[in-house]
Design an enzyme around this catalytic site. Structure first.
Site, PDB file in Angstrom:
ATOM      1  N   HIS A 155      67.116 107.346  95.036  1.00  0.00           N
ATOM      2  CA  HIS A 155      66.427 106.626  93.831  1.00  0.00           C
ATOM      3  C   HIS A 155      65.954 108.355  93.446  1.00  0.00           C
ATOM      4  O   HIS A 155      65.796 109.706  94.002  1.00  0.00           O
ATOM      5  CB  HIS A 155      65.195 106.370  93.691  1.00  0.00           C
ATOM      6  CG  HIS A 155      65.651 104.398  92.922  1.00  0.00           C
ATOM      7  ND1 HIS A 155      66.211 103.547  94.557  1.00  0.00           N
ATOM      8  CD2 HIS A 155      66.294 103.800  92.277  1.00  0.00           C
ATOM      9  CE1 HIS A 155      66.052 102.804  94.138  1.00  0.00           C
ATOM     10  NE2 HIS A 155      66.275 102.679  92.562  1.00  0.00           N
ATOM     11  N   LYS A 159      60.570 108.001  90.345  1.00  0.00           N
ATOM     12  CA  LYS A 159      60.122 106.760  90.087  1.00  0.00           C
ATOM     13  C   LYS A 159      59.138 106.726  91.371  1.00  0.00           C
ATOM     14  O   LYS A 159      58.624 107.353  91.884  1.00  0.00           O
ATOM     15  CB  LYS A 159      61.349 106.638  91.718  1.00  0.00           C
ATOM     16  CG  LYS A 159      61.114 104.863  91.709  1.00  0.00           C
ATOM     17  CD  LYS A 159      62.851 104.392  92.301  1.00  0.00           C
ATOM     18  CE  LYS A 159      61.953 102.859  92.412  1.00  0.00           C
ATOM     19  NZ  LYS A 159      61.415 101.991  91.461  1.00  0.00           N
TER      20      LYS A 159
HETATM   21  N1  LIG Z   1      65.102  95.978  87.304  1.00  0.00           N
HETATM   22  C1  LIG Z   1      65.945  96.525  87.100  1.00  0.00           C
HETATM   23  O1  LIG Z   1      67.382  96.250  87.417  1.00  0.00           O
HETATM   24  C2  LIG Z   1      65.391  98.033  87.656  1.00  0.00           C
HETATM   25  C3  LIG Z   1      64.152  98.405  87.284  1.00  0.00           C
HETATM   26  N2  LIG Z   1      63.793  99.390  87.695  1.00  0.00           N
HETATM   27  C4  LIG Z   1      62.391  99.245  87.054  1.00  0.00           C
HETATM   28  O2  LIG Z   1      61.426  99.739  85.743  1.00  0.00           O
HETATM   29  C5  LIG Z   1      60.327 100.301  85.294  1.00  0.00           C
HETATM   30  C6  LIG Z   1      61.028 101.145  84.448  1.00  0.00           C
HETATM   31  O3  LIG Z   1      61.683 101.737  84.858  1.00  0.00           O
HETATM   32  P1  LIG Z   1      61.954 103.497  83.792  1.00  0.00           P
HETATM   33  O4  LIG Z   1      62.354 102.947  82.716  1.00  0.00           O
HETATM   34  O5  LIG Z   1      62.879 104.253  84.603  1.00  0.00           O
HETATM   35  O6  LIG Z   1      60.625 104.180  84.165  1.00  0.00           O
HETATM   36  P2  LIG Z   1      60.515 105.224  83.126  1.00  0.00           P
HETATM   37  O7  LIG Z   1      59.020 105.598  83.978  1.00  0.00           O
HETATM   38  O8  LIG Z   1      61.257 105.466  82.190  1.00  0.00           O
HETATM   39  O9  LIG Z   1      59.890 104.173  81.845  1.00  0.00           O
HETATM   40  C7  LIG Z   1      58.252 103.049  81.775  1.00  0.00           C
HETATM   41  C8  LIG Z   1      57.976 102.971  80.683  1.00  0.00           C
HETATM   42  O10 LIG Z   1      56.795 102.796  80.482  1.00  0.00           O
HETATM   43  C9  LIG Z   1      56.225 102.908  79.379  1.00  0.00           C
HETATM   44  N3  LIG Z   1      55.058 102.334  79.942  1.00  0.00           N
HETATM   45  C10 LIG Z   1      53.672 102.622  80.965  1.00  0.00           C
HETATM   46  N4  LIG Z   1      52.517 101.698  80.611  1.00  0.00           N
HETATM   47  C11 LIG Z   1      52.846 101.052  79.385  1.00  0.00           C
HETATM   48  C12 LIG Z   1      51.855 100.018  78.910  1.00  0.00           C
HETATM   49  N5  LIG Z   1      50.487  99.860  80.019  1.00  0.00           N
HETATM   50  N6  LIG Z   1      52.589  99.770  78.111  1.00  0.00           N
HETATM   51  C13 LIG Z   1      53.048  99.740  77.045  1.00  0.00           C
HETATM   52  N7  LIG Z   1      54.017 100.511  78.002  1.00  0.00           N
HETATM   53  C14 LIG Z   1      53.512 101.183  79.142  1.00  0.00           C
HETATM   54  C15 LIG Z   1      55.212 104.410  79.382  1.00  0.00           C
HETATM   55  O11 LIG Z   1      54.975 105.080  78.635  1.00  0.00           O
HETATM   56  P3  LIG Z   1      54.896 106.565  78.746  1.00  0.00           P
HETATM   57  O12 LIG Z   1      56.081 107.248  79.048  1.00  0.00           O
HETATM   58  O13 LIG Z   1      53.523 106.532  78.016  1.00  0.00           O
HETATM   59  O14 LIG Z   1      54.301 106.801  80.132  1.00  0.00           O
HETATM   60  C16 LIG Z   1      57.256 104.518  80.139  1.00  0.00           C
HETATM   61  O15 LIG Z   1      57.756 104.797  78.350  1.00  0.00           O
HETATM   62  C17 LIG Z   1      60.553 100.867  86.973  1.00  0.00           C
HETATM   63  O16 LIG Z   1      59.387  99.472  87.800  1.00  0.00           O
HETATM   64  C18 LIG Z   1      61.414 101.124  87.797  1.00  0.00           C
HETATM   65  O17 LIG Z   1      61.469 100.273  89.278  1.00  0.00           O
HETATM   66  C19 LIG Z   1      64.826 100.665  87.082  1.00  0.00           C
HETATM   67  C20 LIG Z   1      65.803 100.505  86.744  1.00  0.00           C
HETATM   68  C21 LIG Z   1      66.276  98.837  87.019  1.00  0.00           C
HETATM   69  O1  LIG Z   2      63.063 102.446  89.040  1.00  0.00           O
HETATM   70  C1  LIG Z   2      64.273 103.295  89.471  1.00  0.00           C
HETATM   71  O2  LIG Z   2      65.193 103.466  88.919  1.00  0.00           O
HETATM   72  C2  LIG Z   2      64.969 101.705  90.226  1.00  0.00           C
HETATM   73  N1  LIG Z   2      64.207 100.670  90.125  1.00  0.00           N
HETATM   74  C3  LIG Z   2      64.775  99.518  90.750  1.00  0.00           C
HETATM   75  C4  LIG Z   2      63.922  99.253  92.107  1.00  0.00           C
HETATM   76  O3  LIG Z   2      62.954  99.243  92.905  1.00  0.00           O
HETATM   77  O4  LIG Z   2      64.311  98.607  92.692  1.00  0.00           O
HETATM   78  C5  LIG Z   2      66.503  98.453  90.160  1.00  0.00           C
HETATM   79  C6  LIG Z   2      66.360  99.987  90.896  1.00  0.00           C
HETATM   80  O5  LIG Z   2      67.029 100.295  92.108  1.00  0.00           O
HETATM   81  C7  LIG Z   2      66.461 101.155  90.028  1.00  0.00           C
END
Ligand SMILES: NC(=O)C1=CN([C@@H]2O[C@H](COP(=O)(O)OP(=O)(O)OC[C@H]3O[C@@H](n4cnc5c(N)ncnc54)[C@H](OP(=O)(O)O)[C@@H]3O)[C@@H](O)[C@H]2O)C=CC1
Ligand SMILES: O=C(O)C1=N[C@H](C(=O)O)C[C@H](O)C1
Length: 266
Positions: A155, A159
């Site tokens: 990743h 992350k």
């Molecule tokens: N299921 C799937 O297919 C996927 C899952 N993911 C998961 O999704 C999650 C997010 O990933 P990603 O978008 O890359 O991460 P980012 O760090 O880009 O985004 C997370 C966001 O959440 C915000 N945040 C944190 N705490 C809070 C809160 N208390 N209230 C509201 N907003 C909050 C952060 O705000 P701030 O900018 O202020 O820090 C940030 O904007 C991760 O856990 C990742 O592993 C990611 C990709 C695919």
């Molecule tokens: O944080 C990410 O980017 C992603 N998170 C998910 C995971 O923890 O598996 C899904 C995907 O791999 C992207």
């Protein structure tokens, strides 16, 4: 088709931004509000990159869930906050679709009992990409025949959780069919701690973090004289959005906790 009213938590994140665009561009979806820890009281459309995407911004969960009539919460934040968001949503009668990874088994059990108590659906999807779901399913098929397995997840370096939710889910699915086995030489010793990766029921999980990567995983199956590799790559966050859409539609039809989109794609 009835409109599904949606709150998105984490709209400014890498996934959140894509999810906002998805909801904005989907005919029967309506963005009811966003939960953001900044910009309380503003409208999303006032933030750079969200022009034309109207939705009130809330920071306080109770204020958001009590003021806004919504059907579904999409959470794309951090494990620390994702669990609290999902619990609170259920308390307010809102169905969570959680993409946030890093939840513990205890978290899943807690959400399972809360969904039962409330009679509301909840989907926890460690990976929304159809290719990744197939990769996990194929890995589970192969795990029936190969006992020696190393999972390498790769990743981007922003992350927060390791191993990835996808790697954990893959190992769990394989464990359902694979006899537990400790891999490698019985006397092997790590001369640098962590060299052999994390141990899950004897399988090894290795987490690579590098700038430039998005989300990639390969599962390697070894046997005398042969190697099977099953690999999936997400090159952008749009790859997850058809799964987010499916999860939102499906969560409206169920009244239990579903952990993993493989349970709804058939
Ligand atoms: N299921 C799937 O297919 C996927 C899952 N993911 C998961 O999704 C999650 C997010 O990933 P990603 O978008 O890359 O991460 P980012 O760090 O880009 O985004 C997370 C966001 O959440 C915000 N945040 C944190 N705490 C809070 C809160 N208390 N209230 C509201 N907003 C909050 C952060 O705000 P701030 O900018 O202020 O820090 C940030 O904007 C991760 O856990 C990742 O592993 C990611 C990709 C695919
Ligand atoms: O944080 C990410 O980017 C992603 N998170 C998910 C995971 O923890 O598996 C899904 C995907 O791999 C992207």
């Amino acid at each position: 088709m009835e409109t599904i009213k949606i709150i998105i938590a984490g709209p400014r994140g890498r996934m959140g931004l894509e999810a906002v665009k998805l909801v904005h561009n989907t005919e029967n979806f309506e963005l009811a509000a966003v939960l953001d820890r900044r910009n309380n009281g503003m409208n999303l459309s006032g933030l750079a990159g969200f022009e034309g995407m109207e939705a009130p911004i809330y920071t306080d969960l109770d204020e958001c869930f009590s003021s806004v009539k919504a059907d579904v919460l999409i959470d794309l934040t951090t494990p620390e906050f994702g669990m609290a968001h999902a619990e609170k949503a259920l308390e307010y009668g809102i169905r969570p679709v959680v993409g946030t990874t890093g939840f513990t088994n205890e978290d899943l059990l807690r959400l399972e009992s809360l969904t039962e108590e409330k009679g509301l659906g909840c989907i926890i999807a460690p990976n929304f990409a159809i290719g990744a779901i197939l990769m996990m399913k194929f890995a589970q098929m192969a795990g029936k025949y190969f006992k020696d397995i190393e999972i390498i997840e790769m990743h981007h370096d922003q992350k927060l959780d390791a191993p990835s939710g996808t790697a954990v889910k893959t190992a769990q699915l394989i464990s359902e069919v694979r006899e537990d086995k400790t891999q490698g030489h019985p006397s092997e010793k790590e001369t640098i701690p962590g060299a052999r990766g994390a141990d899950m029921n004897g399988m090894r999980i290795h987490s690579v973090r590098l700038p430039g990567l998005v989300a990639h995983q390969q599962v390697m199956f070894g046997m005398e004289g042969q190697l099977l590799t099953i690999r999936h790559d997400s090159f952008n966050r749009a790859s997850f959005m058809s799964g987010v859409r499916l999860a939102v539609e499906e969560v409206m039809k169920i009244d239990v906790l579903v952990y993993g989109l493989e349970n709804v794609i058939e």
